[in-house]
Design a protein around this motif. Structure first.
Motif, PDB file in Angstrom:
ATOM      1  N   LEU A 213       0.830  -1.196   0.000  1.00  0.00           N
ATOM      2  CA  LEU A 213       0.000   0.000   0.000  1.00  0.00           C
ATOM      3  C   LEU A 213       0.874   1.260   0.000  1.00  0.00           C
ATOM      4  O   LEU A 213       0.680   2.187  -0.815  1.00  0.00           O
ATOM      5  N   LEU A 214       1.840   1.298   0.886  1.00  0.00           N
ATOM      6  CA  LEU A 214       2.691   2.487   0.990  1.00  0.00           C
ATOM      7  C   LEU A 214       3.641   2.606  -0.194  1.00  0.00           C
ATOM      8  O   LEU A 214       3.909   3.712  -0.672  1.00  0.00           O
ATOM      9  N   LYS A 332     -11.572  -0.876   4.518  1.00  0.00           N
ATOM     10  CA  LYS A 332     -11.387  -0.123   5.759  1.00  0.00           C
ATOM     11  C   LYS A 332      -9.903   0.117   6.031  1.00  0.00           C
ATOM     12  O   LYS A 332      -9.503   1.185   6.515  1.00  0.00           O
ATOM     13  N   THR A 333      -9.089  -0.885   5.730  1.00  0.00           N
ATOM     14  CA  THR A 333      -7.650  -0.774   5.964  1.00  0.00           C
ATOM     15  C   THR A 333      -7.028   0.289   5.076  1.00  0.00           C
ATOM     16  O   THR A 333      -6.249   1.142   5.543  1.00  0.00           O
ATOM     17  N   VAL A 334      -7.355   0.259   3.787  1.00  0.00           N
ATOM     18  CA  VAL A 334      -6.817   1.258   2.863  1.00  0.00           C
ATOM     19  C   VAL A 334      -7.232   2.657   3.290  1.00  0.00           C
ATOM     20  O   VAL A 334      -6.405   3.588   3.328  1.00  0.00           O
ATOM     21  N   MET A 335      -8.488   2.825   3.659  1.00  0.00           N
ATOM     22  CA  MET A 335      -8.967   4.144   4.064  1.00  0.00           C
ATOM     23  C   MET A 335      -8.262   4.617   5.331  1.00  0.00           C
ATOM     24  O   MET A 335      -7.945   5.802   5.467  1.00  0.00           O
ATOM     25  N   TRP A 336      -7.992   3.698   6.254  1.00  0.00           N
ATOM     26  CA  TRP A 336      -7.286   4.084   7.478  1.00  0.00           C
ATOM     27  C   TRP A 336      -5.893   4.613   7.144  1.00  0.00           C
ATOM     28  O   TRP A 336      -5.485   5.669   7.659  1.00  0.00           O
ATOM     29  N   TYR A 337      -5.160   3.914   6.297  1.00  0.00           N
ATOM     30  CA  TYR A 337      -3.808   4.364   5.954  1.00  0.00           C
ATOM     31  C   TYR A 337      -3.832   5.694   5.200  1.00  0.00           C
ATOM     32  O   TYR A 337      -2.970   6.549   5.416  1.00  0.00           O
ATOM     33  N   LEU A 338      -4.815   5.891   4.340  1.00  0.00           N
ATOM     34  CA  LEU A 338      -4.911   7.149   3.608  1.00  0.00           C
ATOM     35  C   LEU A 338      -5.179   8.330   4.547  1.00  0.00           C
ATOM     36  O   LEU A 338      -4.743   9.452   4.289  1.00  0.00           O
ATOM     37  N   HIS A 339      -5.885   8.060   5.654  1.00  0.00           N
ATOM     38  CA  HIS A 339      -6.253   9.119   6.587  1.00  0.00           C
ATOM     39  C   HIS A 339      -5.296   9.248   7.770  1.00  0.00           C
ATOM     40  O   HIS A 339      -5.511  10.066   8.660  1.00  0.00           O
ATOM     41  N   HIS A 340      -4.248   8.424   7.802  1.00  0.00           N
ATOM     42  CA  HIS A 340      -3.296   8.473   8.924  1.00  0.00           C
ATOM     43  C   HIS A 340      -1.864   8.550   8.405  1.00  0.00           C
ATOM     44  O   HIS A 340      -0.985   7.783   8.809  1.00  0.00           O
ATOM     45  N   GLN A 341      -1.626   9.505   7.530  1.00  0.00           N
ATOM     46  CA  GLN A 341      -0.311   9.636   6.923  1.00  0.00           C
ATOM     47  C   GLN A 341       0.754  10.094   7.931  1.00  0.00           C
ATOM     48  O   GLN A 341       1.939   9.816   7.753  1.00  0.00           O
ATOM     49  N   ASP A 342       0.345  10.799   8.986  1.00  0.00           N
ATOM     50  CA  ASP A 342       1.325  11.178  10.010  1.00  0.00           C
ATOM     51  C   ASP A 342       1.900   9.939  10.689  1.00  0.00           C
ATOM     52  O   ASP A 342       3.109   9.837  10.911  1.00  0.00           O
TER      53      ASP A 342
END
Length: 365
Positions: A213-214, A332-342
């Motif tokens: 993903l990253l 849900k996992t992809v959306m979490w990573y997109l919204h937690h870039q910090d």
């Protein structure tokens, strides 16, 4: 698990442990004493949602520190110990197996010894508890202890013989056997869970899903071992947390429970699904699919071909089954990573980046 039971959790700043700790503390089901060594995979940012919470106490320390473990057990008098603490990455175990033996085998032994002393003190103070124990030691393990399956083999059950094929899985198998022995030899009231591949928020980016993903977002290759046809059963981490809570509440002492997601996917299927979701939610600027970044690399030594968990015992005896499909969980996992870039930025610096660059540069074809 009754409301506000006191639980000593080991490894509670890691991926699975932190998800469970946050879930339990926020839901009011447990007062958690959280012991974590904070190795590269342990991250206090995983626990930010419960920072300062009255029902969460973090302790920086090692399960191999017997004096510390003893002090925590006698100070807090927990109703349960849940052991998440482990070195868990197969590739790391191939490059450096000693850490896996020290943490997963020796560390578990030290934890069991201090827990046994605590248990003996409990039953000395209250002899009735020996016959009807309120205390539990729950050991969290992996399906990798069972070895590998062919395409036509039935899924792993709790009676599948152990046949570990990596230093990591061998070390976890050894710890499972120690837990079993402490029940049968000393009467310690234990439970063991063996789970399939977890995924979800706070997953350290050395594992397949967060790594790809990253890398996709960074425009880097998405490394797939061999032909990508290795099959794994995928379990959303919060489903795993709920299963552990159910086993702690109602599992039969001395028993093992397999926890799986009923989601067998090849590694290539997983990454292709990931790419399709990213194509939808965060398209590449050139309009092409992230699938173009998939790169096949040399397979790792001793790579197990297929894992599959039969979790029917857990459903039959305790009424648990996963709430998420792979499709809903991975979105849900992809959306979490997109919204937690910090979080992503902080965790993908230093030691981790150096290790990944060194490891995969050796394998790229």
């Amino acid at each position: 698990m009754q409301q506000q039971k006191i639980i000593l959790v080991t490894g509670g700043a890691g991926f699975i442990g932190s998800n469970c700790v946050v879930n339990w503390v926020q839901s009011g089901t447990a007062n958690v004493i959280n012991l974590d060594k904070l190795t590269y995979a342990g991250n206090l940012e995983n626990l930010a949602a419960i920072e300062g919470h009255a029902h969460h106490t973090f302790v920086h320390g090692d399960i191999g520190d017997r004096d510390l473990v003893s002090r925590l057990l006698h100070k807090y008098q927990p109703d349960a110990v849940i052991n998440f603490a482990a070195e868990s990455h197969v590739d790391r175990s191939i490059h450096g197996p000693e850490d896996f033996i020290q943490t997963n085998v020796v560390g578990t032994f030290h934890l069991l010894e201090e827990t046994r002393a605590y248990w003996n003190a409990r039953i000395k103070a209250n002899p009735a508890e020996k016959e009807n124990p309120c205390f539990r030691f729950l050991h969290v393990s992996t399906d990798e202890v069972y070895g590998t399956l062919s395409a036509s083999d039935p899924a792993f059950t709790e009676s599948t013989p152990y046949a570990p094929n990596s230093p990591y899985s061998a070390s976890k198998a050894a710890s499972d056997h120690l837990v079993r022995a402490y029940h049968h030899t000393y009467g310690l009231p234990v439970l063991t869970t063996n789970c399939s591949n977890n995924y979800g928020p706070y997953h350290f980016p050395e594992k397949l899903i967060p790594l790809c993903l990253l890398n996709a977002l960074a425009g880097k290759p998405l490394p797939i071992y061999g032909d990508g046809q290795q099959v794994r059963d995928w379990l959303f981490v919060l489903d795993h947390c709920n299963a552990i809570q159910r086993v702690l509440e109602a599992g039969r002492i001395g028993e093992t429970y397999n926890i799986g997601g009923w989601n067998e996917k090849t590694n290539l299927e997983v990454v292709q699904t990931l790419c399709r979701i990213l194509d939808e939610l965060k398209p590449r600027t050139d309009g092409k699919s992230y699938q173009e970044q998939i790169t096949f690399v040399t397979d790792r030594p001793g790579h197990d071909r297929r894992y599959a968990i039969d979790a029917s015992k857990l459903e039959r005896e305790l009424g648990w089954k996963p709430a998420e499909t792979f499709e809903s969980g991975i979105r849900k996992t992809v959306m979490w990573y997109l919204h937690h870039q910090d979080w992503v930025h902080h965790v993908t610096s230093g030691e981790y980046r150096h290790w990944v660059n060194q490891h995969y540069s050796e394998k790229a074809e």
